[in-house]
Design a protein around this motif. Structure first.
Motif, PDB file in Angstrom:
ATOM      1  N   GLU A  34      47.785  41.890  34.155  1.00 24.23           N
ATOM      2  CA  GLU A  34      46.447  41.351  33.964  1.00 24.23           C
ATOM      3  C   GLU A  34      46.054  41.409  32.498  1.00 24.23           C
ATOM      4  N   PHE A  35      45.113  40.545  32.142  1.00 22.46           N
ATOM      5  CA  PHE A  35      44.519  40.625  30.813  1.00 22.46           C
ATOM      6  C   PHE A  35      43.068  40.187  30.908  1.00 22.46           C
ATOM      7  N   LYS A  36      42.262  40.753  30.051  1.00 18.22           N
ATOM      8  CA  LYS A  36      40.818  40.544  30.116  1.00 18.22           C
ATOM      9  C   LYS A  36      40.417  39.275  29.370  1.00 18.22           C
ATOM     10  N   ILE A  37      39.519  38.521  29.975  1.00 15.17           N
ATOM     11  CA  ILE A  37      38.966  37.314  29.354  1.00 15.17           C
ATOM     12  C   ILE A  37      37.588  37.610  28.780  1.00 15.17           C
ATOM     13  N   ILE A  38      36.716  38.190  29.600  1.00 10.94           N
ATOM     14  CA  ILE A  38      35.374  38.579  29.153  1.00 10.94           C
ATOM     15  C   ILE A  38      35.152  40.036  29.548  1.00 10.94           C
ATOM     16  N   GLY A  39      35.403  40.935  28.623  1.00 13.24           N
ATOM     17  CA  GLY A  39      35.204  42.358  28.873  1.00 13.24           C
ATOM     18  C   GLY A  39      35.869  42.819  30.156  1.00 13.24           C
ATOM     19  N   GLN A  40      35.120  43.585  30.947  1.00 15.54           N
ATOM     20  CA  GLN A  40      35.603  44.059  32.241  1.00 15.54           C
ATOM     21  C   GLN A  40      35.161  43.145  33.380  1.00 15.54           C
ATOM     22  N   TRP A  41      34.481  42.052  33.058  1.00 13.55           N
ATOM     23  CA  TRP A  41      33.857  41.228  34.092  1.00 13.55           C
ATOM     24  C   TRP A  41      34.706  40.050  34.540  1.00 13.55           C
ATOM     25  N   PHE A  42      35.557  39.556  33.681  1.00 12.37           N
ATOM     26  CA  PHE A  42      36.408  38.420  34.033  1.00 12.37           C
ATOM     27  C   PHE A  42      37.826  38.737  33.597  1.00 12.37           C
ATOM     28  N   ILE A  43      38.695  38.900  34.586  1.00 17.10           N
ATOM     29  CA  ILE A  43      40.066  39.323  34.335  1.00 17.10           C
ATOM     30  C   ILE A  43      41.035  38.348  35.003  1.00 17.10           C
ATOM     31  N   ILE A  44      42.101  38.007  34.295  1.00 19.02           N
ATOM     32  CA  ILE A  44      43.213  37.280  34.906  1.00 19.02           C
ATOM     33  C   ILE A  44      44.174  38.334  35.442  1.00 19.02           C
ATOM     34  N   TYR A 134      39.720  37.189  38.802  1.00 22.78           N
ATOM     35  CA  TYR A 134      39.144  38.453  39.269  1.00 22.78           C
ATOM     36  C   TYR A 134      37.855  38.723  38.503  1.00 22.78           C
ATOM     37  N   PHE A 135      36.761  38.899  39.253  1.00 20.31           N
ATOM     38  CA  PHE A 135      35.448  39.116  38.649  1.00 20.31           C
ATOM     39  C   PHE A 135      34.825  40.418  39.160  1.00 20.31           C
ATOM     40  N   PRO A 136      35.281  41.570  38.666  1.00 18.68           N
ATOM     41  CA  PRO A 136      34.674  42.845  39.085  1.00 18.68           C
ATOM     42  C   PRO A 136      33.359  43.075  38.338  1.00 18.68           C
ATOM     43  N   ILE A 137      32.338  42.329  38.735  1.00 18.04           N
ATOM     44  CA  ILE A 137      31.070  42.305  38.001  1.00 18.04           C
ATOM     45  C   ILE A 137      30.343  43.638  38.068  1.00 18.04           C
ATOM     46  N   ALA A 138      30.398  44.292  39.225  1.00 19.39           N
ATOM     47  CA  ALA A 138      29.685  45.565  39.382  1.00 19.39           C
ATOM     48  C   ALA A 138      30.554  46.552  40.142  1.00 19.39           C
ATOM     49  N   GLU A 139      30.537  47.795  39.696  1.00 23.62           N
ATOM     50  CA  GLU A 139      31.285  48.854  40.366  1.00 23.62           C
ATOM     51  C   GLU A 139      30.371  50.053  40.582  1.00 23.62           C
ATOM     52  N   GLY A 140      30.642  50.797  41.636  1.00 26.80           N
ATOM     53  CA  GLY A 140      29.836  51.978  41.919  1.00 26.80           C
ATOM     54  C   GLY A 140      30.297  52.649  43.194  1.00 26.80           C
ATOM     55  N   HIS A 141      29.422  53.458  43.783  1.00 28.41           N
ATOM     56  CA  HIS A 141      29.732  54.150  45.032  1.00 28.41           C
ATOM     57  C   HIS A 141      28.592  53.939  46.023  1.00 28.41           C
ATOM     58  N   PHE A 142      28.955  53.782  47.285  1.00 26.51           N
ATOM     59  CA  PHE A 142      27.941  53.677  48.321  1.00 26.51           C
ATOM     60  C   PHE A 142      27.212  55.012  48.451  1.00 26.51           C
ATOM     61  N   PHE A 154      32.836  50.959  45.615  1.00 25.17           N
ATOM     62  CA  PHE A 154      32.760  49.533  45.901  1.00 25.17           C
ATOM     63  C   PHE A 154      32.876  48.747  44.598  1.00 25.17           C
ATOM     64  N   VAL A 155      33.402  47.552  44.731  1.00 28.63           N
ATOM     65  CA  VAL A 155      33.513  46.636  43.595  1.00 28.63           C
ATOM     66  C   VAL A 155      32.982  45.285  44.041  1.00 28.63           C
ATOM     67  N   PHE A 156      32.100  44.714  43.249  1.00 31.71           N
ATOM     68  CA  PHE A 156      31.613  43.365  43.508  1.00 31.71           C
ATOM     69  C   PHE A 156      31.921  42.511  42.263  1.00 31.71           C
ATOM     70  N   PHE A 157      32.729  41.545  42.338  1.00 34.00           N
ATOM     71  CA  PHE A 157      33.312  40.876  43.481  1.00 34.00           C
ATOM     72  C   PHE A 157      34.782  41.280  43.552  1.00 34.00           C
ATOM     73  N   ARG A 158      35.221  41.923  44.649  1.00 37.62           N
ATOM     74  CA  ARG A 158      36.551  42.508  44.706  1.00 37.62           C
ATOM     75  C   ARG A 158      37.690  41.499  44.887  1.00 37.62           C
ATOM     76  N   PRO A 159      37.563  40.489  45.753  1.00 37.34           N
ATOM     77  CA  PRO A 159      38.717  39.605  46.000  1.00 37.34           C
ATOM     78  C   PRO A 159      39.203  38.891  44.741  1.00 37.34           C
ATOM     79  N   VAL A 160      40.516  38.758  44.630  1.00 34.03           N
ATOM     80  CA  VAL A 160      41.141  37.949  43.585  1.00 34.03           C
ATOM     81  C   VAL A 160      41.425  36.587  44.211  1.00 34.03           C
ATOM     82  N   PHE A 161      41.069  35.518  43.516  1.00 35.21           N
ATOM     83  CA  PHE A 161      41.197  34.196  44.114  1.00 35.21           C
ATOM     84  C   PHE A 161      41.771  33.211  43.102  1.00 35.21           C
ATOM     85  N   ASN A 162      41.849  31.946  43.483  1.00 30.73           N
ATOM     86  CA  ASN A 162      42.393  30.919  42.596  1.00 30.73           C
ATOM     87  C   ASN A 162      41.455  29.717  42.544  1.00 30.73           C
TER      88      ASN A 162
END
Length: 200
Positions: A34-44, A134-142, A154-162
């Motif tokens: 993986e490599f980051k596109i926009i900080g920790q929020w947008f990752i390939i 992959y867009f892990p916009i927010a991370e935390g704990h329930f 939890f991670v929002f948004f967790r799924p990796v898609f195309n």
């Protein structure tokens, strides 16, 4: 071909972008890289899945084959529906959104049907779908008081898609948002017909 030009252009552009990106990922990255596109929020993030959209799976060899065949049948149905909408001159926005859904479904079918054979790791119809967005916009704990998941990460948004998944999602969401605009002409026609029947 009147009415088909724009939907076909949408399908072509989505398929071109989707397959070009997947091919680049497959030939230039290793699984899990993986490599980051926009900080920790947008990752390939290069991953593959055997199943449905957003990494969901439908297990086993038979399940994979069944899913591939189901996808082909579903795309055939969507394609027929798109043809019907164009032929009967439905709202242009509805037609273009269905074209998005069709192109996204077709893009993932290409992976499922051909990639296993092309890249030499499986037989026909057993290819894995390439995901990378992959867009892990927010991370935390329930909170601990939540049943079952209390304290879990939890991670929002967790799924990796195309891009194919994105095209399907955008098409569906836009249809839901603008459905009143897309179908209001049909409603008016039905009202007019019913009024004429009552008057007669």
């Amino acid at each position: 071909m009147k009415g088909y030009t724009k939907p076909l252009l949408v399908i072509f552009l989505v398929l071109l972008a989707d397959q070009a990106l997947k091919t680049w990922i497959k030939t230039n990255m290793y699984l899990g890289q993986e490599f980051k596109i926009i900080g920790q929020w947008f990752i390939i993030h290069f991953t593959e899945n055997n199943g449905m959209a957003f990494g969901m799976e439908f297990g086993g060899e038979f399940g994979k084959l069944a899913l591939s065949l189901f996808r082909i049948a579903a795309v055939g149905g969507i394609g027929y529906g798109l043809h019907y909408l164009i032929k009967h001159k439905y709202h242009r926005g509805l037609i273009l959104n269905v074209a998005l859904i069709f192109s996204g479904a077709l893009g993932n079918i290409i992976d499922s049907v051909f990639y296993g054979k092309i890249y030499g790791y499986e037989t026909w119809f057993h290819g894995r779908v390439v995901d990378m967005l992959y867009f892990p916009i927010a991370e935390g704990h329930f909170p601990s008081w939540i049943p079952i998941w209390g304290g879990d990460e939890f991670v929002f948004f967790r799924p990796v898609f195309n891009l194919a998944d994105a095209a399907i999602s955008v098409g569906v969401i836009l249809i839901l948002i603008f459905q009143k605009n897309y179908f209001k002409e049909d409603v008016k026609d039905d009202v007019s017909i019913n009024s004429e029947i009552v008057e007669d």
